[in-house]
Design an enzyme around this catalytic site. Sequence first.
Site, PDB file in Angstrom:
ATOM      1  CB  CYS A 173      -0.827  -0.407   1.268  1.00 53.13           C
ATOM      2  SG  CYS A 173      -0.022  -0.218   2.791  1.00 53.13           S
ATOM      3  NE  ARG A 206      -5.065   1.559   1.643  1.00 50.87           N
ATOM      4  CZ  ARG A 206      -4.784   2.135   1.024  1.00 50.87           C
ATOM      5  NH1 ARG A 206      -5.323   2.079  -0.897  1.00 50.87           N
ATOM      6  NH2 ARG A 206      -3.815   2.912   0.462  1.00 50.87           N
ATOM      7  CG  ASP A 252      -5.222   4.890   2.796  1.00 57.86           C
ATOM      8  OD1 ASP A 252      -5.172   4.517   3.751  1.00 57.86           O
ATOM      9  OD2 ASP A 252      -4.742   5.837   2.317  1.00 57.86           O
TER      10      ASP A 252
END
Length: 140
Positions: free
Chosen positions: A8, A14, A116
Amino acid sequence: MKRVVFVCTGNTCRSPMASALLCHLGNGAFDVQSAGISVRGKQDASFYAKSVLKEEGIELHHSSQQAHEELMQWADVILTMTEQHKQVLAYHFPDVEKRIHTLCEFVGEGPYDISDPFGGTVEMYRHTYDELKRLIQKMI
């Protein structure tokens, strides 16, 4: 054993959650790491990422790392959270481009990006967790 790297942006939300989920759900069938494309020093996973995982009985011990050549070469498959992450990695690591996929496209659900939750509420982290869990279960 398949070697998987999740990627990420900052490697605090994440990708660490995805890594912990695959380790937990994969019953030892995967060797998993995570990294970011824009990491600012070694950092722990975000508080809410760890909290949401803990609610599900998953412990997360993490230190962020920048995506690097050795890690990319190590991986059998590199799974990104967004198309932009995929493009950045393909640019910087062209020799592994064929191993780089978004998580969504890898499980046949692309193209879309995984939201996100960075800087958001615990509910946003739960939403991202649920999304990652569904995709990783499908992947397994």
